[in-house]
Design a protein around this motif. Structure first.
Motif, mmCIF file in Angstrom:
data_model
loop_
_atom_site.group_PDB
_atom_site.id
_atom_site.type_symbol
_atom_site.label_atom_id
_atom_site.label_comp_id
_atom_site.label_asym_id
_atom_site.label_seq_id
_atom_site.Cartn_x
_atom_site.Cartn_y
_atom_site.Cartn_z
ATOM 1 N N GLN A 266 0.827 -1.204 0.000
ATOM 2 C CA GLN A 266 0.000 0.000 0.000
ATOM 3 C C GLN A 266 0.867 1.262 0.000
ATOM 4 O O GLN A 266 0.536 2.258 -0.650
ATOM 5 C CB GLN A 266 -0.988 -0.015 1.180
ATOM 6 C CG GLN A 266 -0.410 0.099 2.569
ATOM 7 C CD GLN A 266 -0.104 1.517 3.001
ATOM 8 O OE1 GLN A 266 -0.702 2.458 2.482
ATOM 9 N NE2 GLN A 266 0.813 1.672 3.944
ATOM 10 N N SER B 90 -6.351 1.863 3.181
ATOM 11 C CA SER B 90 -5.291 0.851 3.243
ATOM 12 C C SER B 90 -4.221 1.215 4.259
ATOM 13 O O SER B 90 -3.680 0.339 4.947
ATOM 14 C CB SER B 90 -4.648 0.674 1.859
ATOM 15 O OG SER B 90 -5.571 0.123 0.944
ATOM 16 N N THR C 160 -8.510 -2.417 -0.764
ATOM 17 C CA THR C 160 -7.648 -2.761 -1.891
ATOM 18 C C THR C 160 -8.389 -2.683 -3.213
ATOM 19 O O THR C 160 -7.843 -2.196 -4.218
ATOM 20 C CB THR C 160 -7.075 -4.175 -1.701
ATOM 21 O OG1 THR C 160 -6.446 -4.261 -0.416
ATOM 22 C CG2 THR C 160 -6.071 -4.505 -2.785
#
Length: 393
Positions: free
Chosen positions: A219, A310, A279
């Protein structure tokens, strides 16, 4: 008097004050890089390294925080980091070319300590509200980062880039004093000693720790690729530089909303749904930029919400998967070390890929691959399958 004696409001305020210090010293640099280069005779390569140096500091120092915390305690270590941060800002701004590099390195090292220890303190002080507390302090981090970038040029116009960067030493010194007052409140030493007696393996040999690290790294890499190259990618779509700059600001601001909302998608026994949702939003926004660039703002908003969500997911996983404060410190250090190392490499790799292919499409495909990997890791790490630690008989 115990650490809880001051009440949850005082504990939260102290954590949020520290969160205010974790980004402005870095985000204020980008808008005045041109002024720094002109003043000190630095080229684009050197200025790029200057921007990357804090991330490298995060990667180098994060694994060491556990040892520092074991010696001085979380509060004492964080106090030393805050004092070092103030010193680093002063050195960077007012001691010439050599001080620019030294001060920047000190800033990266000290902020790394805060990055690692804040999730540990959240776990200790808010054990029943980890995700919500994490979302709140992440919002403070993001908001202060945006403010640091927004005021950099106006402050430089009032004075110079030195004033623009150096002025942050004043409010951060106030935060250091406030944190020093917190260190005078004793915590439950008996509980800390009992916890230290619980045996556990090194996090570097833990499969769960590597999953948390993978989620953090993927991320963070996506975020820094977007932050670095989104205006250039939009330019290839015909978007003006001014509009692209506004879009980048929007991307970061909607991330605050994503971080505040994602805790409500987390269940106590499973964070799989929240990890998937965060995601998928990144992946959908990235895919949208590829297939329907005319709706660029929509895709930026979607990806930005997913990015903020995230980040909070990864920070929450550090607290949730660390079974003791000691283990949480090790896990946070490990995840952030590797995560920020990937974040430093990602934008460079994305730029090289675009230069080699003459198109930004392969970079967007690479971001989709990151999102796919993050999805798989999020599903795997969303449920804690480890047996709980037991105190020795």
């Amino acid at each position: 008097m115990t650490g809880r004696a001051r009440g949850p409001l005082a504990a939260a305020l102290a954590v949020y004050l520290v969160a205010l210090t974790l980004r402005p010293a870095q985000t204020a640099v980008g808008p005045v890089l041109g002024d720094i280069g002109a003043d000190l005779g630095l080229g684009e390569g050197a200025l790029g390294l200057l921007g990357t140096l804090p991330l490298l500091g995060f990667a180098a120092v994060s694994p060491l925080v556990h040892r520092l915390s074991a010696r001085w305690g979380a509060e004492g270590t964080l106090l030393a980091a805050l004092a070092g941060l103030v010193l680093g800002i002063v050195v960077r701004s007012w001691t010439g070319a050599a001080g620019l590099w030294l001060g920047t390195a000190v800033i990266g090292a000290t902020v790394a300590i805060g990055n690692v220890l804040v999730p540990v303190i959240v776990k200790r002080d808010f054990p029943d509200r980890i995700a919500v507390a994490t979302g709140a302090y992440s919002a403070v981090i993001a908001g202060s980062a945006a403010v640091g970038a927004a005021v950099a040029v106006p402050l430089a116009e009032i004075g110079t880039w030195r004033l623009s960067l150096g002025i942050w030493a004043v409010p951060f010194a106030v935060v250091a004093v406030a944190w020093w007052l917190r260190t005078r409140v004793r915590h439950d030493a008996a509980a800390e000693v009992a916890e230290a007696d619980l045996a556990h393996a090194s996090t570097w040999r833990s499969g769960t720790a590597w999953l948390v690290t993978g989620f953090m790294g993927l991320q963070a890499t996506s975020f820094y690729v977007f932050v670095t190259w989104l205006p250039t990618i939009e330019g290839s779509f015909g978007v003006s530089a001014h509009t692209a700059g506004i879009h980048l600001f929007v991307y970061q601001m909607v991330g605050i909303a994503g971080g505040l909302l994602i805790p409500f998608a987390m269940r106590p026994d499973s964070q799989v749904g929240a990890a998937v949702l965060a995601t998928v939003l990144i992946g959908a926004g990235t895919a949208g930029l590829m297939v329907a660039p005319d709706a660029v703002l929509l895709w930026i908003v979607i990806a930005g919400v997913g990015s903020g969500a995230s980040l909070v997911m990864s920070l929450s996983l550090m607290s949730l998967r660390g079974r003791t404060p000691s283990e949480t410190t090790q896990l946070s250090g490990m995840a952030q070390s590797i995560g920020y190392l990937l974040a430093a490499i990602g934008p460079v790799a994305a730029g090289v890929l675009a230069e080699a292919t003459g198109s930004w499409t392969p970079t967007l495909v690479l971001l989709l691959a990151f999102a796919t990997g993050q999805l798989a890791v999020g599903i795997a790490v969303g449920v804690d399958r480890r047996a709980p630690l037991r105190r020795p008989a």
